[in-house]
Enzyme design. Sequence first.
Site, PDB file in Angstrom:
ATOM      1  N   HIS A  69       0.836  -1.206   0.000  1.00 28.69           N
ATOM      2  CA  HIS A  69       0.000   0.000   0.000  1.00 28.69           C
ATOM      3  C   HIS A  69       0.864   1.245   0.000  1.00 28.69           C
ATOM      4  O   HIS A  69       1.554   1.543   0.979  1.00 28.69           O
ATOM      5  CB  HIS A  69      -0.922   0.010   1.219  1.00 28.69           C
ATOM      6  N   ARG A  92      -4.874  15.326   6.577  1.00 34.28           N
ATOM      7  CA  ARG A  92      -5.383  15.197   5.207  1.00 34.28           C
ATOM      8  C   ARG A  92      -5.395  16.546   4.491  1.00 34.28           C
ATOM      9  O   ARG A  92      -5.142  16.615   3.282  1.00 34.28           O
ATOM     10  CB  ARG A  92      -6.792  14.588   5.221  1.00 34.28           C
ATOM     11  N   HIS A 215     -11.840   3.507  -3.035  1.00 30.87           N
ATOM     12  CA  HIS A 215     -11.089   4.288  -2.058  1.00 30.87           C
ATOM     13  C   HIS A 215     -11.556   3.971  -0.645  1.00 30.87           C
ATOM     14  O   HIS A 215     -10.742   3.687   0.237  1.00 30.87           O
ATOM     15  CB  HIS A 215     -11.213   5.794  -2.317  1.00 30.87           C
ATOM     16  N   ARG A 218     -16.543   5.994   2.183  1.00 27.88           N
ATOM     17  CA  ARG A 218     -16.787   7.437   2.133  1.00 27.88           C
ATOM     18  C   ARG A 218     -16.804   7.955   0.703  1.00 27.88           C
ATOM     19  O   ARG A 218     -17.466   8.940   0.397  1.00 27.88           O
ATOM     20  CB  ARG A 218     -15.706   8.206   2.919  1.00 27.88           C
ATOM     21  N   HIS A 242      -9.581   0.929   1.295  1.00 32.07           N
ATOM     22  CA  HIS A 242      -9.372   1.430   2.657  1.00 32.07           C
ATOM     23  C   HIS A 242     -10.576   1.020   3.505  1.00 32.07           C
ATOM     24  O   HIS A 242     -11.718   1.240   3.100  1.00 32.07           O
ATOM     25  CB  HIS A 242      -9.302   2.956   2.671  1.00 32.07           C
ATOM     26  N   GLU A 245     -10.385   2.763   8.888  1.00 32.50           N
ATOM     27  CA  GLU A 245      -9.124   3.342   9.336  1.00 32.50           C
ATOM     28  C   GLU A 245      -9.325   4.198  10.580  1.00 32.50           C
ATOM     29  O   GLU A 245      -8.460   4.239  11.450  1.00 32.50           O
ATOM     30  CB  GLU A 245      -8.498   4.181   8.223  1.00 32.50           C
ATOM     31  N   HIS A 279      -5.676  -1.314   6.288  1.00 33.35           N
ATOM     32  CA  HIS A 279      -5.794  -0.791   7.650  1.00 33.35           C
ATOM     33  C   HIS A 279      -6.667  -1.700   8.505  1.00 33.35           C
ATOM     34  O   HIS A 279      -6.173  -2.411   9.359  1.00 33.35           O
ATOM     35  CB  HIS A 279      -6.320   0.653   7.689  1.00 33.35           C
ATOM     36  N   ASP A 330       2.321   2.999   3.065  1.00 35.95           N
ATOM     37  CA  ASP A 330       1.220   3.962   2.964  1.00 35.95           C
ATOM     38  C   ASP A 330       1.700   5.391   2.750  1.00 35.95           C
ATOM     39  O   ASP A 330       2.059   5.775   1.645  1.00 35.95           O
ATOM     40  CB  ASP A 330       0.345   3.830   4.219  1.00 35.95           C
TER      41      ASP A 330
END
Length: 453
Positions: A69, A92, A215, A218, A242, A245, A279, A330
């Site tokens: 990842h 983020r 992704h 979300r 993902h 997480e 994750h 990651d």
Amino acid sequence: MTATRWLAEYAWLPEHAEPTPDVLIEIEDGRITALTPLVGAAGPAAGVDVLRDATQLPGLTLPGLSNVHSHAFHRALRGRTHGGRGDFWSWRDRMYAIADRLDPDTYLALARAVYAEMALAGVTCVGEFHYLHHRPDGGAYDDPNAMGAALVEAAAHAGIRLTLLDTCYLTAGVDGRALTGPQRRFGDGDASRWAERTSAFPLTDSHARLGAAVHSVRAVPADQLRTVADWARGRQAPLHVHLSEQPAENDECRAVHGRTPTALLAEHGVLGPDTTAVHTTHPTSGDLTLLADSRTGVCLCPTTERDLADGIGPARRMADAGIRLSLGSDSHAVIDLFEEARAVELDERLRTRRRGHFTPAELLTAATATGHAALGWADAGRIAVGARADLVTVRLDSARTAGVPPVGAFFAASAADVDQVLVDGRVVVADGRHLTVDVPTELAASIEAVTPA
């Protein structure tokens, strides 16, 4: 490709609890064709003959490491987001500022340097979770897959294999909020248009394969999850996602759909033996059952999960349930698969206040064979006849490994101890230096070019 012969002082062979001394490894056309442990070989004359033209590999030789990842552009954040307070969500925002400044040329330069850094760390294959598809305003490049093509070219320059996990990213939240700001370049409008663009990628390079990714729950509406899963299954391609997480993701999914993200993915056909959940830090017991029953793998990224204060995933419970574990770096706060592997064990010690949850052989498998399989390269990650000739030799005489028995080197070594790397039988790293990329210089220049003032 000509045949080559290598004599490993120690080599870690499949199904062996610890390394085997004095192993002759013969390679032809990028594959291992013969393995001969010389301890106990018949007589010195035979030994002299069999060693003719063999190149010495002093230290411990491991299978190539697999970084399952990666977000290559996150490497530009190293050292810029680690002091001060905040969480994943504040981090983020800094990540989006970097994403907003990338184009195919700057991404090629940055990814080339990052993948070469991985090669220095013993990584022979990377899974790139790729969602920087379009221009910053959301419009398509003349080549709609220009950014993905830059990553494929970068891996070729760095000398490692790549699985490009083309990522479907459509919304800004589980409730379907529209993408705004830097996120606009991630989206294709809907899953059908994502599939159309991805299907048009002319990927013919032997070092690269195309996979798919959701992704997260979300970013892909529930009614479009199956489109992505069907695309991957129809091509027998890896599918990554993902998953759980942060607790906020679980809470939002329950509020909108009345179930956990894992249950939502199961309901829409995303889980399965070719799927890897990344994750999975905050699963319920029911989630673990769904993952195990569907034979879905899990990729742990401990150095990122601790850097972002995400939490500690239940690694031992997953392994005991039969869930295959792999590893990724990651966000690249650290690129060191030895550290990722150690963290799986050491984080369990912090959680339980007990030692001894994973054997070195289990951790090595997570860093090698399981990871390669999760990226669609099931013929890599083992020192075995017929396997791809990926060899990573670790020094046993460094300040970190001196005096350490070979079986303990996996717990003692760092990426800095990698001395030589072969990928498909080609030497990519020798004497601790990348043969074609000046990694520090190129990292510094490429990061400066995309970092906001």
